[in-house]
Enzyme design. Structure first.
Site, PDB file in Angstrom:
ATOM      1  N   CYS A   2       0.857  -1.177   0.000  1.00  0.00           N
ATOM      2  CA  CYS A   2       0.000   0.000   0.000  1.00  0.00           C
ATOM      3  C   CYS A   2       0.898   1.233   0.000  1.00  0.00           C
ATOM      4  O   CYS A   2       2.076   1.155   0.327  1.00  0.00           O
ATOM      5  CB  CYS A   2      -0.866   0.014   1.251  1.00  0.00           C
ATOM      6  SG  CYS A   2      -1.811  -1.489   1.444  1.00  0.00           S
ATOM      7  N   ARG A  27       1.895   1.405  -6.106  1.00  0.00           N
ATOM      8  CA  ARG A  27       2.082   0.462  -4.999  1.00  0.00           C
ATOM      9  C   ARG A  27       0.818  -0.333  -4.694  1.00  0.00           C
ATOM     10  O   ARG A  27       0.876  -1.387  -4.070  1.00  0.00           O
ATOM     11  CB  ARG A  27       2.481   1.223  -3.734  1.00  0.00           C
ATOM     12  CG  ARG A  27       3.755   1.993  -3.858  1.00  0.00           C
ATOM     13  CD  ARG A  27       3.999   2.777  -2.600  1.00  0.00           C
ATOM     14  NE  ARG A  27       4.390   1.902  -1.527  1.00  0.00           N
ATOM     15  CZ  ARG A  27       5.644   1.640  -1.188  1.00  0.00           C
ATOM     16  NH1 ARG A  27       6.628   2.205  -1.847  1.00  0.00           N
ATOM     17  NH2 ARG A  27       5.932   0.830  -0.203  1.00  0.00           N
ATOM     18  N   TRP A  75      -3.645  -1.989  -1.411  1.00  0.00           N
ATOM     19  CA  TRP A  75      -3.509  -3.277  -2.080  1.00  0.00           C
ATOM     20  C   TRP A  75      -4.020  -4.279  -1.061  1.00  0.00           C
ATOM     21  O   TRP A  75      -3.372  -4.541  -0.052  1.00  0.00           O
ATOM     22  CB  TRP A  75      -2.047  -3.532  -2.434  1.00  0.00           C
ATOM     23  CG  TRP A  75      -1.848  -4.768  -3.248  1.00  0.00           C
ATOM     24  CD1 TRP A  75      -1.844  -4.861  -4.606  1.00  0.00           C
ATOM     25  CD2 TRP A  75      -1.618  -6.088  -2.753  1.00  0.00           C
ATOM     26  NE1 TRP A  75      -1.648  -6.161  -4.981  1.00  0.00           N
ATOM     27  CE2 TRP A  75      -1.510  -6.939  -3.875  1.00  0.00           C
ATOM     28  CE3 TRP A  75      -1.521  -6.647  -1.483  1.00  0.00           C
ATOM     29  CZ2 TRP A  75      -1.290  -8.300  -3.755  1.00  0.00           C
ATOM     30  CZ3 TRP A  75      -1.311  -8.004  -1.355  1.00  0.00           C
ATOM     31  CH2 TRP A  75      -1.193  -8.818  -2.501  1.00  0.00           C
ATOM     32  N   ASN A 101       0.405   0.276   6.337  1.00  0.00           N
ATOM     33  CA  ASN A 101       1.016  -0.581   5.322  1.00  0.00           C
ATOM     34  C   ASN A 101       1.616  -1.772   6.046  1.00  0.00           C
ATOM     35  O   ASN A 101       2.375  -1.586   6.992  1.00  0.00           O
ATOM     36  CB  ASN A 101       2.118   0.205   4.589  1.00  0.00           C
ATOM     37  CG  ASN A 101       2.646  -0.530   3.383  1.00  0.00           C
ATOM     38  OD1 ASN A 101       2.099  -1.555   2.989  1.00  0.00           O
ATOM     39  ND2 ASN A 101       3.708  -0.014   2.800  1.00  0.00           N
ATOM     40  N   GLY A 102       1.249  -2.983   5.646  1.00  0.00           N
ATOM     41  CA  GLY A 102       1.796  -4.167   6.303  1.00  0.00           C
ATOM     42  C   GLY A 102       0.690  -5.126   6.695  1.00  0.00           C
ATOM     43  O   GLY A 102      -0.440  -5.016   6.219  1.00  0.00           O
ATOM     44  N   GLU A 485      10.722 -15.367 -18.157  1.00  0.00           N
ATOM     45  CA  GLU A 485      10.377 -13.951 -18.036  1.00  0.00           C
ATOM     46  C   GLU A 485       9.317 -13.557 -19.078  1.00  0.00           C
ATOM     47  O   GLU A 485       8.395 -12.789 -18.783  1.00  0.00           O
ATOM     48  CB  GLU A 485      11.653 -13.095 -18.179  1.00  0.00           C
ATOM     49  CG  GLU A 485      11.451 -11.591 -18.230  1.00  0.00           C
ATOM     50  CD  GLU A 485      10.809 -10.990 -16.973  1.00  0.00           C
ATOM     51  OE1 GLU A 485      10.693 -11.685 -15.948  1.00  0.00           O
ATOM     52  OE2 GLU A 485      10.388  -9.824 -17.046  1.00  0.00           O
ATOM     53  N   LYS A 489       5.749 -11.991 -18.078  1.00  0.00           N
ATOM     54  CA  LYS A 489       5.265 -10.699 -18.601  1.00  0.00           C
ATOM     55  C   LYS A 489       3.870 -10.857 -19.190  1.00  0.00           C
ATOM     56  O   LYS A 489       2.983 -10.056 -18.955  1.00  0.00           O
ATOM     57  CB  LYS A 489       6.244 -10.236 -19.672  1.00  0.00           C
ATOM     58  CG  LYS A 489       6.695  -8.849 -19.758  1.00  0.00           C
ATOM     59  CD  LYS A 489       7.529  -8.226 -18.696  1.00  0.00           C
ATOM     60  CE  LYS A 489       7.241  -8.534 -17.293  1.00  0.00           C
ATOM     61  NZ  LYS A 489       8.236  -8.173 -16.327  1.00  0.00           N
ATOM     62  N   GLU A 492       1.273 -11.446 -16.434  1.00  0.00           N
ATOM     63  CA  GLU A 492       1.090 -10.264 -15.586  1.00  0.00           C
ATOM     64  C   GLU A 492       0.151  -9.244 -16.222  1.00  0.00           C
ATOM     65  O   GLU A 492      -0.731  -8.714 -15.554  1.00  0.00           O
ATOM     66  CB  GLU A 492       2.442  -9.556 -15.356  1.00  0.00           C
ATOM     67  CG  GLU A 492       3.305 -10.171 -14.296  1.00  0.00           C
ATOM     68  CD  GLU A 492       4.590  -9.387 -14.078  1.00  0.00           C
ATOM     69  OE1 GLU A 492       4.965  -9.197 -12.931  1.00  0.00           O
ATOM     70  OE2 GLU A 492       5.230  -8.956 -15.068  1.00  0.00           O
ATOM     71  N   HIS A 508       8.795 -33.899 -20.749  1.00  0.00           N
ATOM     72  CA  HIS A 508       8.500 -34.458 -19.423  1.00  0.00           C
ATOM     73  C   HIS A 508       7.206 -33.883 -18.856  1.00  0.00           C
ATOM     74  O   HIS A 508       7.064 -33.769 -17.640  1.00  0.00           O
ATOM     75  CB  HIS A 508       9.685 -34.210 -18.489  1.00  0.00           C
ATOM     76  CG  HIS A 508      10.941 -34.848 -18.999  1.00  0.00           C
ATOM     77  ND1 HIS A 508      11.234 -36.168 -18.782  1.00  0.00           N
ATOM     78  CD2 HIS A 508      11.925 -34.356 -19.774  1.00  0.00           C
ATOM     79  CE1 HIS A 508      12.379 -36.465 -19.391  1.00  0.00           C
ATOM     80  NE2 HIS A 508      12.809 -35.375 -20.000  1.00  0.00           N
ATOM     81  N   LYS A 607       3.942  -2.855  -7.591  1.00  0.00           N
ATOM     82  CA  LYS A 607       5.344  -2.682  -8.024  1.00  0.00           C
ATOM     83  C   LYS A 607       6.320  -3.123  -6.934  1.00  0.00           C
ATOM     84  O   LYS A 607       7.373  -3.654  -7.227  1.00  0.00           O
ATOM     85  CB  LYS A 607       5.574  -1.213  -8.364  1.00  0.00           C
ATOM     86  CG  LYS A 607       6.926  -0.917  -8.935  1.00  0.00           C
ATOM     87  CD  LYS A 607       6.894  -0.936 -10.425  1.00  0.00           C
ATOM     88  CE  LYS A 607       8.249  -0.969 -11.043  1.00  0.00           C
ATOM     89  NZ  LYS A 607       8.283  -1.835 -12.210  1.00  0.00           N
TER      90      LYS A 607
HETATM   91  C1  G6P Z   1       6.795  -7.340  -8.022  1.00  0.00           C
HETATM   92  C2  G6P Z   1       6.868  -6.510  -9.280  1.00  0.00           C
HETATM   93  C3  G6P Z   1       7.823  -7.161 -10.251  1.00  0.00           C
HETATM   94  C4  G6P Z   1       9.188  -7.352  -9.605  1.00  0.00           C
HETATM   95  C5  G6P Z   1       9.079  -8.123  -8.294  1.00  0.00           C
HETATM   96  C6  G6P Z   1      10.383  -8.087  -7.517  1.00  0.00           C
HETATM   97  O1  G6P Z   1       6.247  -8.581  -8.295  1.00  0.00           O
HETATM   98  O2  G6P Z   1       5.586  -6.391  -9.853  1.00  0.00           O
HETATM   99  O3  G6P Z   1       7.956  -6.351 -11.390  1.00  0.00           O
HETATM  100  O4  G6P Z   1      10.014  -8.069 -10.457  1.00  0.00           O
HETATM  101  O5  G6P Z   1       8.096  -7.497  -7.471  1.00  0.00           O
HETATM  102  O6  G6P Z   1      10.681  -6.747  -7.215  1.00  0.00           O
HETATM  103  P1  G6P Z   1      12.058  -6.245  -6.707  1.00  0.00           P
HETATM  104  O7  G6P Z   1      11.820  -4.821  -6.304  1.00  0.00           O
HETATM  105  O8  G6P Z   1      12.434  -7.106  -5.532  1.00  0.00           O
HETATM  106  O9  G6P Z   1      13.023  -6.361  -7.808  1.00  0.00           O
END
Ligand code: G6P
Length: 612
Positions: A2, A27, A75, A101-102, A485, A489, A492, A508, A607
């Site tokens: 948050c 956030r 969040w 937050n937390g 990755e 992406k 996500e 497998h 994020k």
């Molecule tokens: C979240 C973000 C990702 C990021 C991950 C790790 O899931 O949405 O984009 O890769 O956190 O974040 P960090 O700040 O630890 O690299």
């Protein structure tokens, strides 16, 4: 996850809170709210489910006078994202407001106890026990600051809050416990701001100080006092922080993600600047000048999400350049096993935000076991850089879209430099080898520019692929993490189910899923492993899968077995993961846009993941 912000000063608080919340929206963005205090009257609270724009509409229709306030963008962890569950939350008297937050891990016990004492609750949140607990301590005779301090001591888990009381309407009291996102205070000359993240504050001031875990702060317009959780007064200094960590809007792009994808050539130049001489083909990492690699016998790279994929690529580089055994681990797994770590272990953590709760906890664990630590972070003076012995700034510039793009490729570039540096420090690379690697690196920004030059093909690809419900991404060797990755992406931002696999693993299990409804994205650059990838592509084709192959220019046979091809410029195989990331970012972006998804703020994601 948050975002929280507080303001006390001489201007209308609602405007400053609202603009701060917009800057914190990455956030969390499922609901938001604010409380505004005006002299000694009861606070006015506005809340709304949905994005900050909904709250902004409410504010424009309301009379919200007052020069002190707190705000929150949520969040959801406990309770759905409704108006009732949005912060701020209040006590029974409605004099205290808090934003949080937390996660309060012991909220059930606290809530039961408070209900037994006559407190009534109106939300499903863990947060609501906090204002009631403060109220209870006030009833027992403590003053506001002491009540907040005792509340902090009673909470379990990583938590950060801001609290205001009607009888002290110009004072915000805050505390931070563990790594539940940061808290930064900005001193703007007779105005004081406090927020979970720097960008909310920097438009007003860059004179800041950070609250560490276990600290309490009380701020008013002209002063700030600090205490330990045991009530001892502590002194902290405000310092000027650089302004280059501030986002400058979407510019001509429709989405931040597209802007950030397109910024990669210049971001990579930034990552390289001051670290590499392309004239002399040498590398100099000033941040590691004191780091002695001699006694290191093992490297463990940790991270989460996209950063974990960067770690997986770096393992290949470090083992190959520095000839030192290297493992990777997911931070949330690492922290809960009993990893074999000692003072001969080098822990490399990748955490673009500097705030990911699991990575911070894993770093703490490693610190307690005596490991040396290097961290990669996109920002200065974050929680992770304060734990690590050595910090390497990624220098990608602010990344606002939730899905990482430029922080990923810039992390890779920095990890490539780190691998060379370890090779140099351990005498495992010859001068010629170092020169070759740097010479290849010098071509990277231009090669990425070439990939970005013609984005039209992705529109077409998105039109023909966006209706599928499942995708399989395959890669081998150093490009296996890039397949993962690419799948991450896509899921996500477009909400399409996607899996990334090492192509050798296909037989497998995943092959049973393959038919004409399962597109396969094959990352098959020219390399020693190309023939093996080609066999895997053939096997998928034979089972009817639509094939998208990402290959090196000059490959004139792949189109016979692929429905779609993306041709990338030739590069050294070692650097191919960086180049291969670009088309996968663009593919996901265009598919998400075609499907009408909210690209920059995908559902349920954030994020920085500041809770575990
Ligand atoms: C979240 C973000 C990702 C990021 C991950 C790790 O899931 O949405 O984009 O890769 O956190 O974040 P960090 O700040 O630890 O690299």
């Amino acid at each position: 996850m948050c975002g929280i912000i507080g303001y006390t000063g001489n201007k209308p608080a609602k405007d400053i809170i609202l603009s701060g919340l917009s800057r914190l929206e990455y956030r969390g963005y499922d609901s938001s709210g604010m409380a505004i205090y005006n002299n000694g009257s009861y606070p006015k609270i506005l809340k709304s489910a949905g994005k900050i724009s909904e709250l902004a509409d409410l504010i424009s229709e309301s009379n919200l006078e007052g020069t002190t306030g707190i705000g929150h963008t949520r969040w959801a962890t406990h309770g759905p994202p409704t108006k009732d569950n949005a912060h701020p939350h209040q006590d029974c008297s409605e004099e205290i407001s808090i934003v949080h937050n937390g996660i309060v891990e012991n909220f059930k016990e606290l809530k039961t106890d408070l209900e037994n004492k006559g407190h009534t609750f109106e939300s499903d949140t863990d947060t609501e026990c906090i204002p009631h607990l403060i109220e209870q301590y006030l009833k027992d005779g403590d003053d506001f600051l002491e009540s907040v301090r005792k509340t902090a001591k009673a909470l379990q888990g990583a938590n950060a809050i801001l609290a205001v009381h009607k009888n002290n309407p110009d004072t915000i009291v805050a505390f931070r416990l563990g790594y539940a996102g940061g808290l930064v205070i900005g001193n703007a000359n007779e105005e004081m701001l406090i927020a979970s993240d720097l960008p909310a504050i920097t438009p007003y001031t860059n004179n800041v100080t950070y609250i560490e875990p276990g600290e309490i702060a009380a701020i008013n317009a002209t002063s700030a006092s600090f205490y330990s959780i045991d009530g001892k007064s502590i002194s902290k200094k405000f310092v000027i922080t650089p302004r280059n960590q501030i986002d400058s809007g979407k510019g001509r792009y429709r989405h931040y993600m597209l802007k950030e994808i397109n910024q990669q050539p210049e971001s990579i130049m930034q990552t390289l600047s001051g670290r590499v001489s392309f004239n002399n083909l040498t590398i100099d990492l000033p941040e590691l000048s004191d780091f002695n690699a001699d006694k290191i016998n093992r490297v463990v790279i940790i991270g989460m999400g996209t950063s974990l994929h960067a770690a997986m690529v770096a393992r290949y580089w470090i083992e190959s350049f520095a000839k030192i055994p290297t493992e990777i681990d997911n931070s949330s797994e690492f922290r809960y096993r009993d990893p074999l770590v000692d003072d001969k272990t080098l822990i490399v953590s990748i955490c673009q935000s500097g705030e990911t709760a699991d990575t911070l906890a894993a770093m703490e664990l490693a610190r307690n076991k005596g490991a040396q630590q290097i961290t990669l972070c996109n920002y200065e003076n974050t929680q992770s850089t304060r734990i690590a012995d050595y910090s390497m700034q990624i220098k990608a510039g602010p990344e606002i879209a939730v899905a990482a793009s430029k922080t990923f490729t810039c992390s890779l570039v920095l990890l490539y430099l780190l691998a060379i540096e370890l090779g140099v420090k351990l005498n495992r690379l010859t001068t010629k080898e170092i020169q070759n690697k740097i010479s290849e690196l010098s071509k990277l920004p231009d090669l990425i520019g070439q990939i970005l030059y013609d984005p039209n093909q992705y529109d077409e690809l998105a039109k023909s692929l966006s209706h599928y419900h499942n995708f399989l991404f395959l890669g081998r060797g150093i490009n296996h993490p890039i397949a993962m990755e690419g799948a991450l992406k896509l899921k996500e931002i477009s909400y399409i189910h996607a899996e990334g696999y090492p192509a050798g693993e296909m037989k497998h299990g995943p092959i049973s899923l393959i038919d004409e409804n399962m597109p396969v994205v094959a990352i098959a650059p020219s390399s020693d492993l190309y023939e093996k990838m080609e066999s895997n592509i053939n096997e998928c084709k034979a089972r009817g899968a639509p094939i998208l192959s990402v290959v090196t220019e000059g490959n004139d046979t792949i189109s016979n077995i692929s429905d779609h091809c993306i041709y990338l410029p030739e590069s050294s195989h070692e650097l191919s993961p960086i180049l291969n990331s670009l088309p996968l970012q663009l593919l996901s972006y265009h598919i998400a846009v075609t499907r009408g998804c909210d690209v920059d703020q995908p559902r349920n994601l954030a994020k920085s993941v500041t809770v575990e």
